[in-house]
Design a protein around this motif. Structure first.
Motif, PDB file in Angstrom:
ATOM      1  N   SER A   1      -8.127  -1.993   8.021  1.00  0.00           N
ATOM      2  CA  SER A   1      -8.927  -0.831   8.215  1.00  0.00           C
ATOM      3  C   SER A   1      -8.042   0.800   7.657  1.00  0.00           C
ATOM      4  O   SER A   1      -8.824   1.686   7.168  1.00  0.00           O
ATOM      5  CB  SER A   1      -9.057  -0.542   9.951  1.00  0.00           C
ATOM      6  OG  SER A   1     -10.059  -1.566  10.433  1.00  0.00           O
ATOM      7  N   GLU A   2      -6.724   0.566   7.745  1.00  0.00           N
ATOM      8  CA  GLU A   2      -6.101   1.742   7.614  1.00  0.00           C
ATOM      9  C   GLU A   2      -6.816   1.761   5.471  1.00  0.00           C
ATOM     10  O   GLU A   2      -6.769   3.166   5.156  1.00  0.00           O
ATOM     11  CB  GLU A   2      -4.688   2.452   7.659  1.00  0.00           C
ATOM     12  CG  GLU A   2      -3.907   3.183   7.643  1.00  0.00           C
ATOM     13  CD  GLU A   2      -2.408   3.063   7.528  1.00  0.00           C
ATOM     14  OE1 GLU A   2      -1.445   3.643   6.996  1.00  0.00           O
ATOM     15  OE2 GLU A   2      -2.222   1.975   8.257  1.00  0.00           O
TER      16      GLU A   2
ATOM     17  N   ASP B   1       1.018   5.337  -0.893  1.00  0.00           N
ATOM     18  CA  ASP B   1      -0.022   6.954  -0.597  1.00  0.00           C
ATOM     19  C   ASP B   1      -1.081   7.176  -1.130  1.00  0.00           C
ATOM     20  O   ASP B   1      -1.917   7.343  -1.231  1.00  0.00           O
ATOM     21  CB  ASP B   1       0.950   7.960  -0.358  1.00  0.00           C
ATOM     22  CG  ASP B   1       1.151   8.389   0.284  1.00  0.00           C
ATOM     23  OD1 ASP B   1       1.581   7.555   0.978  1.00  0.00           O
ATOM     24  OD2 ASP B   1       2.367   8.820   0.435  1.00  0.00           O
TER      25      ASP B   1
ATOM     26  N   ALA C   1      -5.652  -4.174  11.539  1.00  0.00           N
ATOM     27  CA  ALA C   1      -4.977  -2.434  11.431  1.00  0.00           C
ATOM     28  C   ALA C   1      -4.995  -2.311  10.607  1.00  0.00           C
ATOM     29  O   ALA C   1      -5.558  -0.782   9.684  1.00  0.00           O
ATOM     30  CB  ALA C   1      -4.504  -2.120  12.437  1.00  0.00           C
ATOM     31  N   GLU C   2      -4.053  -2.634   9.527  1.00  0.00           N
ATOM     32  CA  GLU C   2      -4.170  -2.433   8.572  1.00  0.00           C
ATOM     33  C   GLU C   2      -4.869  -2.430   7.182  1.00  0.00           C
ATOM     34  O   GLU C   2      -5.124  -1.557   6.192  1.00  0.00           O
ATOM     35  CB  GLU C   2      -2.740  -3.097   7.788  1.00  0.00           C
ATOM     36  CG  GLU C   2      -1.120  -3.170   8.741  1.00  0.00           C
ATOM     37  CD  GLU C   2      -1.427  -3.426   9.993  1.00  0.00           C
ATOM     38  OE1 GLU C   2      -2.335  -4.803  10.370  1.00  0.00           O
ATOM     39  OE2 GLU C   2      -0.782  -3.737  10.793  1.00  0.00           O
TER      40      GLU C   2
ATOM     41  N   GLN D   1      -9.616   3.175   5.176  1.00  0.00           N
ATOM     42  CA  GLN D   1      -9.851   4.458   5.283  1.00  0.00           C
ATOM     43  C   GLN D   1      -9.045   5.657   4.321  1.00  0.00           C
ATOM     44  O   GLN D   1     -10.031   6.415   3.662  1.00  0.00           O
ATOM     45  CB  GLN D   1      -9.164   5.166   6.470  1.00  0.00           C
ATOM     46  CG  GLN D   1      -9.382   6.160   7.049  1.00  0.00           C
ATOM     47  CD  GLN D   1     -10.768   7.001   7.455  1.00  0.00           C
ATOM     48  OE1 GLN D   1     -11.752   6.024   7.696  1.00  0.00           O
ATOM     49  NE2 GLN D   1     -10.548   8.023   7.053  1.00  0.00           N
ATOM     50  N   ARG D   2      -8.121   4.840   3.796  1.00  0.00           N
ATOM     51  CA  ARG D   2      -8.054   6.362   2.643  1.00  0.00           C
ATOM     52  C   ARG D   2      -8.389   6.001   1.569  1.00  0.00           C
ATOM     53  O   ARG D   2      -8.055   6.480   1.083  1.00  0.00           O
ATOM     54  CB  ARG D   2      -6.024   5.082   2.045  1.00  0.00           C
ATOM     55  CG  ARG D   2      -5.223   5.486   3.279  1.00  0.00           C
ATOM     56  CD  ARG D   2      -3.589   4.319   2.908  1.00  0.00           C
ATOM     57  NE  ARG D   2      -2.396   4.942   3.874  1.00  0.00           N
ATOM     58  CZ  ARG D   2      -1.484   4.438   3.737  1.00  0.00           C
ATOM     59  NH1 ARG D   2      -0.998   4.334   2.208  1.00  0.00           N
ATOM     60  NH2 ARG D   2      -0.399   4.601   4.921  1.00  0.00           N
TER      61      ARG D   2
ATOM     62  N   CYS E   1       0.971  -1.394   0.127  1.00  0.00           N
ATOM     63  CA  CYS E   1      -0.061   0.113   0.182  1.00  0.00           C
ATOM     64  C   CYS E   1       0.735   1.129   0.021  1.00  0.00           C
ATOM     65  O   CYS E   1       1.697   1.542   0.322  1.00  0.00           O
ATOM     66  CB  CYS E   1      -0.954  -0.224   1.113  1.00  0.00           C
ATOM     67  SG  CYS E   1      -2.024  -1.651   1.462  1.00  0.00           S
TER      68      CYS E   1
END
Length: 153
Positions: free
Chosen positions: A103-104, A5, A100-101, A107-108, A3
């Protein structure tokens, strides 16, 4: 899976992963821009699960099953999660460790899909402004040719 930006890459390569992806001694990789991703789907199964990236080009299809195409070659099976470019076969324990990753990542994707509108109004210069005129006043004496602005009605 990597992943960045602004994008997500699914890379299937090296040793056994390349073989399972249908590219002996090679690799299969796909890049997805976040604004193109509609959803990230996790299909949990008993022995192995599949993480699937859904876009307008890669729409969700039937459940990707490891055993459905066991009698055909790797590239002939259209539902094989190893050969599809938008799927990543993973263990359930790997997915649980990476929640957690994930979810991030979601979110991105959501932030990328938010629309931002910037509106700038041009400044009015004195020459561009409308000239000041007297307001038109309604006159009940419609037969009079004189302007109501010059006298009272």
């Amino acid at each position: 899976m990597a992943c960045f930006d602004d994008r997500l890459r699914i890379i299937k390569g090296e040793n056994m992963q390349g073989f399972m992806a249908g590219t002996m001694f090679g690799s299969r990789s796909t890049t997805f821009c976040y604004h193109d991703i509609n959803a990230i789907e996790f299909n949990k199964q008993l022995l192995g699960s599949v993480l699937e990236v859904l876009t307008s080009s890669y729409q969700g299809t039937t459940n990707h099953d490891f055993w459905r195409g066991a009698g055909s070659s790797r590239n002939a099976n259209t539902g094989d999660p190893w050969t599809l470019s938008n799927t990543l076969p993973i263990n359930n324990s790997e997915y649980m460790r990476a929640r957690a990753e994930m979810s991030e990542l979601r979110q991105r994707i959501a932030v990328t899909k938010q629309t931002t509108v910037n509106v700038t109004m041009p400044a009015m210069t004195p020459s561009a402004q409308a000239p000041a005129t007297r307001p038109t006043i309604w006159c009940p004496d419609w037969r009079s040719s004189a302007s109501c602005a010059t006298r009272e009605c």
